[in-house]
Design a protein around this motif. Structure first.
Motif, mmCIF file in Angstrom:
data_model
loop_
_atom_site.group_PDB
_atom_site.id
_atom_site.type_symbol
_atom_site.label_atom_id
_atom_site.label_comp_id
_atom_site.label_asym_id
_atom_site.label_seq_id
_atom_site.Cartn_x
_atom_site.Cartn_y
_atom_site.Cartn_z
ATOM 1 N N LEU A 15 -55.507 15.665 96.210
ATOM 2 C CA LEU A 15 -55.603 17.118 96.164
ATOM 3 C C LEU A 15 -54.409 17.761 95.461
ATOM 4 O O LEU A 15 -54.584 18.618 94.593
ATOM 5 C CB LEU A 15 -55.733 17.683 97.584
ATOM 6 C CG LEU A 15 -55.828 19.215 97.690
ATOM 7 C CD1 LEU A 15 -57.050 19.731 96.937
ATOM 8 C CD2 LEU A 15 -55.879 19.637 99.152
ATOM 9 N N VAL A 16 -53.179 17.365 95.834
ATOM 10 C CA VAL A 16 -51.987 17.958 95.232
ATOM 11 C C VAL A 16 -51.946 17.692 93.736
ATOM 12 O O VAL A 16 -51.646 18.581 92.938
ATOM 13 C CB VAL A 16 -50.697 17.430 95.903
ATOM 14 C CG1 VAL A 16 -49.454 17.912 95.143
ATOM 15 C CG2 VAL A 16 -50.624 17.884 97.355
ATOM 16 N N GLU A 17 -52.266 16.470 93.336
ATOM 17 C CA GLU A 17 -52.285 16.127 91.920
ATOM 18 C C GLU A 17 -53.306 16.973 91.178
ATOM 19 O O GLU A 17 -53.046 17.454 90.066
ATOM 20 C CB GLU A 17 -52.615 14.641 91.747
ATOM 21 C CG GLU A 17 -52.612 14.176 90.298
ATOM 22 C CD GLU A 17 -52.944 12.706 90.146
ATOM 23 O OE1 GLU A 17 -52.947 12.220 88.991
ATOM 24 O OE2 GLU A 17 -53.217 12.038 91.164
ATOM 25 N N ASN A 18 -54.475 17.182 91.804
ATOM 26 C CA ASN A 18 -55.522 17.964 91.149
ATOM 27 C C ASN A 18 -55.137 19.434 91.027
ATOM 28 O O ASN A 18 -55.380 20.071 89.998
ATOM 29 C CB ASN A 18 -56.834 17.831 91.921
ATOM 30 C CG ASN A 18 -57.990 18.520 91.221
ATOM 31 O OD1 ASN A 18 -58.540 19.491 91.728
ATOM 32 N ND2 ASN A 18 -58.358 18.044 90.042
ATOM 33 N N ILE A 19 -54.512 19.988 92.061
ATOM 34 C CA ILE A 19 -54.072 21.388 92.007
ATOM 35 C C ILE A 19 -53.061 21.577 90.880
ATOM 36 O O ILE A 19 -53.131 22.541 90.108
ATOM 37 C CB ILE A 19 -53.464 21.815 93.353
ATOM 38 C CG1 ILE A 19 -54.565 21.894 94.418
ATOM 39 C CG2 ILE A 19 -52.765 23.171 93.225
ATOM 40 C CD1 ILE A 19 -54.058 22.159 95.817
ATOM 41 N N CYS A 20 -52.103 20.643 90.768
ATOM 42 C CA CYS A 20 -51.121 20.713 89.683
ATOM 43 C C CYS A 20 -51.808 20.627 88.331
ATOM 44 O O CYS A 20 -51.448 21.343 87.380
ATOM 45 C CB CYS A 20 -50.100 19.582 89.821
ATOM 46 S SG CYS A 20 -48.981 19.748 91.230
ATOM 47 N N GLN A 21 -52.821 19.765 88.250
ATOM 48 C CA GLN A 21 -53.550 19.599 86.994
ATOM 49 C C GLN A 21 -54.299 20.868 86.617
ATOM 50 O O GLN A 21 -54.292 21.285 85.452
ATOM 51 C CB GLN A 21 -54.534 18.436 87.121
ATOM 52 C CG GLN A 21 -55.247 18.093 85.824
ATOM 53 C CD GLN A 21 -56.304 17.023 86.010
ATOM 54 O OE1 GLN A 21 -57.177 17.151 86.866
ATOM 55 N NE2 GLN A 21 -56.221 15.963 85.224
ATOM 56 N N VAL A 22 -54.930 21.520 87.599
ATOM 57 C CA VAL A 22 -55.704 22.736 87.343
ATOM 58 C C VAL A 22 -54.807 23.856 86.823
ATOM 59 O O VAL A 22 -55.103 24.488 85.789
ATOM 60 C CB VAL A 22 -56.448 23.193 88.618
ATOM 61 C CG1 VAL A 22 -57.001 24.607 88.439
ATOM 62 C CG2 VAL A 22 -57.581 22.229 88.940
ATOM 63 N N PHE A 23 -53.700 24.111 87.521
ATOM 64 C CA PHE A 23 -52.809 25.193 87.096
ATOM 65 C C PHE A 23 -52.133 24.874 85.754
ATOM 66 O O PHE A 23 -51.930 25.765 84.928
ATOM 67 C CB PHE A 23 -51.764 25.476 88.173
ATOM 68 C CG PHE A 23 -52.297 26.306 89.305
ATOM 69 C CD1 PHE A 23 -52.408 27.672 89.176
ATOM 70 C CD2 PHE A 23 -52.716 25.716 90.483
ATOM 71 C CE1 PHE A 23 -52.913 28.460 90.204
ATOM 72 C CE2 PHE A 23 -53.220 26.483 91.525
ATOM 73 C CZ PHE A 23 -53.330 27.856 91.393
ATOM 74 N N GLY A 24 -51.795 23.599 85.552
ATOM 75 C CA GLY A 24 -51.226 23.202 84.268
ATOM 76 C C GLY A 24 -52.215 23.400 83.136
ATOM 77 O O GLY A 24 -51.850 23.868 82.049
ATOM 78 N N ALA A 25 -53.486 23.078 83.398
ATOM 79 C CA ALA A 25 -54.519 23.219 82.373
ATOM 80 C C ALA A 25 -54.765 24.684 82.026
ATOM 81 O O ALA A 25 -54.993 25.037 80.866
ATOM 82 C CB ALA A 25 -55.818 22.564 82.843
#
Length: 247
Positions: A162-172
């Motif tokens: 989850l944390v990795e995905n949240i970082c990925q979403v905001f980075g994207a």
């Protein structure tokens, strides 16, 4: 495809984005049957890249979707050096060989083509379809849609935390804003495609050893600082697309 495009460019873009998401998710399941990680994804994205590039070229839309050079000098973009930093961010925790040889080839092929497909779909088709109703609106929708699309990684079989995905979403989302700005002001999508593909390919060789949620968040914040700073600089220094075309 041509009839749908002529009828509604926005519907055309949304259909392609939906098709891409469905095929990507299905491919992750097929990988398990094949027994080679990312094999199905590589096949899907290579096929989509070829079809999209062929269709755009055949219909004389290369310039509309930025598959061309730019008249804006590289120095106006700070010689794209911040994009090099972005391209390397998956290696900030060190490098590693994460897959066997065949799997690595499939992963790299997959990720190279993801950069092509996603830039054409989100920065090309979707942005240009909305742009006529307002550039700001188009920038926001195409960037946010691109970022939120990464939430599929929670459910498509990639096993992303989850944390990795949240970082990925905001980075994207942040990178999406930057790439749209580059496309808007230069008329070229090529720098965005090259950087996007490089970011994704580098993830094949990024080390996960010793990385914690806190460290991952710090890396994401550092990435965000670079993106925001570069975006602000370009906003102030780059000529608008119509002004650049006059030079």
């Amino acid at each position: 495809m041509r009839k749908l495009y002529q009828k509604s460019e926005l519907t055309f873009a949304l259909v392609w984005i939906a098709l891409y998401c469905v095929l990507q998710s299905a491919a992750y399941s097929l990988n398990q049957l094949i027994g080679i990680e990312n094999a199905a994804n590589a096949a899907v994205n290579i096929t989509l890249s070829v079809v999209l590039l062929w269709w755009i070229r055949r219909n004389g839309l290369m310039e509309r979707y930025g598959l061309c050079g730019t008249a804006v000098p590289a120095r106006k973009f700070l010689w794209y050096l911040p994009l090099v930093l972005l391209a390397s961010h998956n290696l900030w925790n060190g490098t590693a060989v994460n897959f066997p040889a065949v799997d690595t080839v499939c992963y790299v092929s997959h990720m190279l083509c993801v950069g092509i497909v996603e830039e054409i779909l989100f920065r090309g088709f979707l942005f240009k379809a909305i742009e006529k109703d307002g550039v700001k609106q188009a920038v926001i929708i195409s960037s946010v849609t691109f970022g939120l699309g990464h939430m599929l990684n929670l459910i498509n079989g990639r096993g992303m935390a989850l944390v990795e995905n949240i970082c990925q979403v905001f980075g994207a989302i942040a990178i999406g804003f930057l790439f749209v700005l580059i496309f808007c002001r230069s008329g070229s999508l090529l720098p965005c495609i090259a950087t996007h593909s490089a970011i994704d390919v580098a993830s094949a060789f990024g080390s996960e050893e010793g990385i914690t949620d806190v460290r991952r968040v710090l890396f994401s914040l550092s990435l965000l600082v670079i993106v925001v700073a570069y975006t602000l600089i370009l906003t102030k220094t780059l000529p608008k697309k119509e002004d650049a075309a006059k030079r």
